[in-house]
Design an enzyme around this catalytic site. Structure first.
Site, PDB file in Angstrom:
ATOM      1  N   GLU A  65       1.199  -1.092  -0.105  1.00 25.99           N
ATOM      2  CA  GLU A  65       0.119  -0.457   0.258  1.00 25.99           C
ATOM      3  C   GLU A  65       0.755   1.078  -0.488  1.00 25.99           C
ATOM      4  OE1 GLU A  65      -3.484   0.067  -0.081  1.00 25.99           O
ATOM      5  OE2 GLU A  65      -4.149  -1.913   1.505  1.00 25.99           O
ATOM      6  N   CYS A  67      -2.004   9.303   2.259  1.00 27.02           N
ATOM      7  CA  CYS A  67      -2.132   8.548   1.749  1.00 27.02           C
ATOM      8  C   CYS A  67      -2.503   8.767   0.003  1.00 27.02           C
ATOM      9  CB  CYS A  67      -1.658   6.438   1.160  1.00 27.02           C
ATOM     10  SG  CYS A  67      -3.645   6.184   2.158  1.00 27.02           S
TER      11      CYS A  67
END
Ligand code: NAD
Length: 457
Positions: free
Chosen positions: A229, A264
């Site tokens: 990720e 993110c």
């Protein structure tokens, strides 16, 4: 054994020091996990779920203490720390409620001469190497479904959120998960590297593209799952048919600055159709100028310090690069405390894709806004990136927005919203944003391997 300093980014004061792991202690912890995992996997799913339910309750019971600890070590405003813990509990509830469905044996064919079924077995001992920006959220994405699935977990929190790592470990033990099923590794990249040397059965990483690519290359010869990720350069497009430009500007600004932009899926670049461009820039700049930057424990603070000292210099270099190439600063200069890693939220216009601020992940409260002629130009610019995490379209016309969303090469698309994650939906990045998915059914199945049974007799 070296010591890691925990520094409060709001005051630059030393909070405490924590001993880092060594090759010897990592080997001992690994041996414990290898020994403990089969017994954990053999326990009924209901017993493993009962431990997770306890952990869920402990997060609520200890919320005030652990929120303050998180704010102290990484600087997010205290209310945002509480929100993160609430969000993590929401994800855990999803896993508790849905794991049985996705982990139970399935009969594909239960009649006739050959019966067929699928069972889901744990991977074994897995590593979770994690980032500091949302340690509870990204921690539970991996730790919880991994434990529910019968795995043992070697958890390496970021060296910038070690206190939180310790809280998670202690609450996991208090919840009834044995020490030979969950271990924490304390340290930075070197200790992460030690985990890469172990013969683990899966690697689940959250962090930067650079580290993720390195980890993928190290894990590849092991032929075990490696899920990544990673970062993003997430675009947001404002079409000319939006109804309330102030509301859109407010939502976009929140997407830029929430958690100080250290998300993110933060909004990292904005494109605005020319008819509404001036109104949008005026509104977002005015709203940005009102943001209160300061002590993250003060309830009126909206923006705390950056978590890492170097990040302030990095963001300043992106701003200088853009201004040097012709961009204009239209918002910035909010008062910031003299001490601590603070930076004023900054909005740039007159930007283009020759500037780092429109291409490289900023991971801070800095944003470029580019004017576009139409949806085609917006689409082309949104696609001009090495990343593929999320993309957002604001428009009052779903069909119009849908055409753009279908073209996005991202794991997530948003219509009239941004910077959000849902436990029921897969969280995944494409290209430099990652490999594999957490959350949803995919994030439960990611921690088990199917076994096919062909049964005659
Ligand atoms: P990072 O890559 O610097 O570090 C992440 C982890 O990797 C840390 O625990 C670190 O100690 C470890 N590490 C560093 N070098 C290593 C090595 N050589 N071997 C093994 N481990 C090593 O990232 P960061 O600064 O902690 O996190 C910020 C990044 O994370 C941003 O790019 C952000 O977008 C990304 N992120 C992505 C998601 C997502 O869900 N896609 C979520 C949160 C953060």
């Amino acid at each position: 054994m070296s010591n890691i300093k925990v520094i409060n980014p709001a005051t630059e004061e030393l909070v405490t020091t924590i001993a880092a792991d060594t090759e010897e202690t990592i080997a001992e912890k690994y041996a414990l996990l290898r020994k403990g995992q089969p017994a954990w996997a053999a326990r009924p799913l209901s017993e493993r779920l009962a431990c997770i339910e306890q952990f869920y309750n402990l997060l609520e019971a200890e919320k005030e203490t652990i929120s303050l600890s998180l704010t102290t070590e990484m600087g997010k405003p205290l209310q945002q720390a509480r929100n993160e813990i609430n969000g993590a509990r929401g994800r855990i509830r999803f896993f508790i409620d849905h794991s049985e469905k996705w982990l139970s044996p399935e009969w594909v064919n239960s009649e006739g001469g050959t019966k067929e079924k699928i069972t889901y077995e744990p991977l074994g001992v897995i590593a979770n190497i994690s980032a500091w920006n949302y340690p509870y959220l990204i921690g539970v994405n991996v730790i919880i479904p991994a434990l529910i699935g019968g795995n043992a977990v070697f958890y390496k929190p970021s060296e910038f959120t070690l206190l939180t790592g310790q809280h998670i470990r202690d609450m996991i033990y208090k919840a009834g998960v044995p020490e030979n099923v969950f271990q924490m590794a304390a340290g930075g990249g070197a200790v992460g590297g030690m985990l890469l040397e172990l013969p683990l059965d899966g690697y689940f990483f959250t962090g930067s593209y650079k580290t993720g690519q390195y980890i993928a290359s190290k894990v590849a010869p092991k032929m075990v799952p490696c899920q990544l990720e990673l970062g993003g350069k997430d675009p947001l497009y404002v079409a000319d048919d939006v109804e309330d430009i102030d509301k859109v500007a407010e939502a976009a600004l929140e997407g830029v600055v929430y958690n100080n932009g250290q998300s993110c899926c933060a909004v990292e670049r904005i494109y605005v159709q020319e008819k509404v461009y001036d109104a949008f820039v005026q509104s977002i700049s005015a709203q940005s100028a009102k943001l209160v930057v300061g002590d993250p424990t003060d309830p009126s603070t909206e923006i705390g310090p950056l978590s890492r000292k170097e990040q302030a210099d990095f963001l300043k270099s992106q701003i200088d690069d853009a201004v040097g190439k012709g961009a204009t600063i239209v918002a910035g200069g909010n008062p910031v405390p003299a001490k601590g890693y603070f930076i004023s939220p900054t909005i740039l216009t007159g930007v283009n894709h020759s500037m780092a601020v429109m291409k490289a992940e900023s991971f801070g409260p800095v944003i470029g806004i580019q004017k576009v002629a139409n949806d085609e130009e917006a689409t082309q610019l949104m696609l001009d990136t090495e990343y593929g995490l999320t993309a957002a379209v604001y428009s009052s016309d779903f069909d119009r927005a849908e055409k753009i969303m279908q073209l996005m090469n991202t794991g997530t698309v948003y219509w009239n919203c941004c910077d959000r994650v849902s436990a029921g939906l897969p969280w995944s990045g494409r290209k430099h944003s990652g490999l594999g998915a957490t959350l949803s059914f995919a994030g439960i199945r990611a921690f088990v391997q199917p076994k096919a049974w062909h049964l005659r007799g």
